[in-house]
Write a protein that holds these residues in place. Sequence first.
Motif, mmCIF file in Angstrom:
data_model
loop_
_atom_site.group_PDB
_atom_site.id
_atom_site.type_symbol
_atom_site.label_atom_id
_atom_site.label_comp_id
_atom_site.label_asym_id
_atom_site.label_seq_id
_atom_site.Cartn_x
_atom_site.Cartn_y
_atom_site.Cartn_z
ATOM 1 N N GLU A 296 2.179 1.636 -3.543
ATOM 2 C CA GLU A 296 1.171 1.931 -4.565
ATOM 3 C C GLU A 296 0.433 3.242 -4.296
ATOM 4 O OE1 GLU A 296 0.035 -2.645 -5.711
ATOM 5 O OE2 GLU A 296 -1.514 -1.323 -4.919
ATOM 6 N N TYR A 297 0.052 3.405 -3.049
ATOM 7 C CA TYR A 297 -0.826 4.522 -2.725
ATOM 8 C C TYR A 297 -0.048 5.778 -2.351
ATOM 9 C CZ TYR A 297 -4.594 6.994 -0.276
ATOM 10 O OH TYR A 297 -5.489 7.923 0.152
ATOM 11 N N LEU A 298 1.040 5.582 -1.606
ATOM 12 C CA LEU A 298 1.793 6.749 -1.145
ATOM 13 C C LEU A 298 3.051 6.989 -1.971
ATOM 14 C CD1 LEU A 298 1.664 6.366 2.751
ATOM 15 C CD2 LEU A 298 0.312 7.886 1.337
ATOM 16 N N LYS A 299 3.247 6.162 -2.978
ATOM 17 C CA LYS A 299 4.467 6.237 -3.798
ATOM 18 C C LYS A 299 5.705 6.248 -2.903
ATOM 19 C CE LYS A 299 2.261 8.348 -7.750
ATOM 20 N NZ LYS A 299 1.032 9.041 -7.345
ATOM 21 N N LEU B 137 -12.138 0.542 0.548
ATOM 22 C CA LEU B 137 -10.666 0.512 0.634
ATOM 23 C C LEU B 137 -10.089 -0.655 1.419
ATOM 24 C CD1 LEU B 137 -10.008 4.332 1.156
ATOM 25 C CD2 LEU B 137 -9.700 3.025 -0.927
ATOM 26 N N LYS C 34 -7.691 3.380 -10.645
ATOM 27 C CA LYS C 34 -6.932 2.142 -10.838
ATOM 28 C C LYS C 34 -7.752 0.942 -10.331
ATOM 29 C CE LYS C 34 -2.193 0.590 -10.352
ATOM 30 N NZ LYS C 34 -1.970 -0.214 -9.144
ATOM 31 N N ILE D 220 -8.930 11.233 -3.865
ATOM 32 C CA ILE D 220 -8.104 10.040 -4.120
ATOM 33 C C ILE D 220 -8.463 9.327 -5.431
ATOM 34 C CG2 ILE D 220 -7.439 9.700 -1.684
ATOM 35 C CD1 ILE D 220 -9.256 7.257 -1.579
ATOM 36 N N GLU E 203 -6.877 9.034 -8.209
ATOM 37 C CA GLU E 203 -5.838 8.230 -8.856
ATOM 38 C C GLU E 203 -5.935 6.767 -8.399
ATOM 39 O OE1 GLU E 203 -2.067 10.259 -8.567
ATOM 40 O OE2 GLU E 203 -1.069 8.423 -9.218
ATOM 41 N N LYS E 204 -6.047 6.598 -7.091
ATOM 42 C CA LYS E 204 -6.140 5.243 -6.535
ATOM 43 C C LYS E 204 -7.439 4.574 -6.967
ATOM 44 C CE LYS E 204 -6.376 2.866 -2.064
ATOM 45 N NZ LYS E 204 -5.414 1.794 -2.255
ATOM 46 N N THR F 247 0.844 -1.211 0.000
ATOM 47 C CA THR F 247 0.000 0.000 0.000
ATOM 48 C C THR F 247 0.870 1.249 0.000
ATOM 49 O OG1 THR F 247 -1.576 -1.235 1.318
ATOM 50 C CG2 THR F 247 -1.960 1.117 1.167
ATOM 51 N N ARG F 248 1.945 1.182 0.784
ATOM 52 C CA ARG F 248 2.832 2.355 0.857
ATOM 53 C C ARG F 248 3.419 2.677 -0.514
ATOM 54 N NH1 ARG F 248 7.484 4.967 3.879
ATOM 55 N NH2 ARG F 248 8.872 3.207 3.904
#
Length: 307
Positions: free
Chosen positions: A95-98, A156, A254, A248, A250-251, A92-93
Motif C-alpha cells: 500500500e505504502y511503498l507500492k 502511523l 487515504k 506523505i 498520498e498515504k 504496508t509494503r
Amino acid sequence: LQEEGDRVPRARFGRRGCVLRKIFEDSVQEIKDFDVREDDVWVVTPPKCGTTWAQEMVWLLVHDLDYKTAKEQNLMMRFPYMEFSRFITEKTRKEYLKGLDTVQHAASLTPPRCIKSHLPKDLLPDQIWTKKPKIIYVAREPKDTAVSFFYHNQLLSDYRGDKEFFFECFYEDIVGYAPFWEHMLDFWQLKDEPHILFNTYEEMKKDLPSVIRRTAKFLGKNLTEEQILRLAEHLDFKQMKANPSVNIEEKLSKMREEGKITEEQAFIRKGVVGEGRREMSPEMAARFDERTRRVFNEAVGGCPWKI
Ligand code: A3P
C-alpha cells in the motif's frame, strides 16, 4: 505498548540492543553486506529528529538545486529509507511503498546515491567505515524527539495509549529504534571524523541558512547567498508541510478518507523546539534530562544541547 509494531514480535539487535521488528533478523547480514560507494551521501538519524527536513536539504544540495525533480519525484524514490521494506508488513509494503524493495532501490540509484537510514552505528553496512561516504547525522533533544515520536505512533502505528506511558516506554528503550540516547552518542563521538557532519534539529530551527552553508561546504558545493536563501525558503516548515513530495500526503489522505486519522493529524506536524517540557510531566522531563546529562556530559564531557 499498543502500536502496530507490538502486534508483531520485536527483538533487540546489535551492540546497543536496538529495538526492531523480529523479522528484521533475516536481513541484518544483508544490510551489513550492502555495497557502499565512496560517492554516496547518507542521512543517518534516529526517527523524528528532522530526517525528512535534512533529506530534502541534502538531496537538493547534491543535485545542484534541481527543484523540478524534487517536486516531481517522491522523496522515498529519490532518497530511499534503506532498511524500511525489511521489517514492514507485506500489506504496508504494497500500500505504502507500492511494492518497492527499498534495499534494492537504494542500491540501484544513479550515483551519487542519497540513502537514508535510522539504523544505529553498529548495524549500518560495514563498508560505511571503509569506503567512508559522506554522512549527515541529525540529532534532536530527546524530550522533543519522544513527543514527536508519540504523535508519529498515533498517526502511523495506531498507538492509542497514554502519552506519559509512551514517554516511559521511550525512556525504558522499548520503542522502535531505541535506545535513542546511545544512537546519538555513538555519532556525537564521531563528529570530528572528516566524512561525518553532525547537525542538530535545534540548529536547523535556529539558523537554517547557516546549516545549509555548513552542509553545502561539507558536500563540496558552492552556493551563492541568494541560492542559500532560496533553499531555506523551500525548506521552511509551511512549505514542507504543503509539499506532497515530502509530506506523505498520498498515504495520509487515504487514511483521512477511511476515517483513520483526523484532518489535523499530519506527518510534518508542528516543527517547534521545546515541546517536551510542555507535554511531559515535570518528573518525566527531569528523568530525560538526567539521562541526557549522564549519557553525554558525564560520560564524554560534551553534549549537543544545554540541559
Ligand atoms: P514534530 O513532530 O515535532 O512536529 P522525521 O522526518 O525524522 O520523522 O522528523 C519529523 C519531525 O521534523 C516532525 O517534528 C516534523 O514536524 C519536523 N519537520 C519536518 N520538516 C520540518 C521543517 N521544514 N521545519 C521544522 N520542522 C520540520
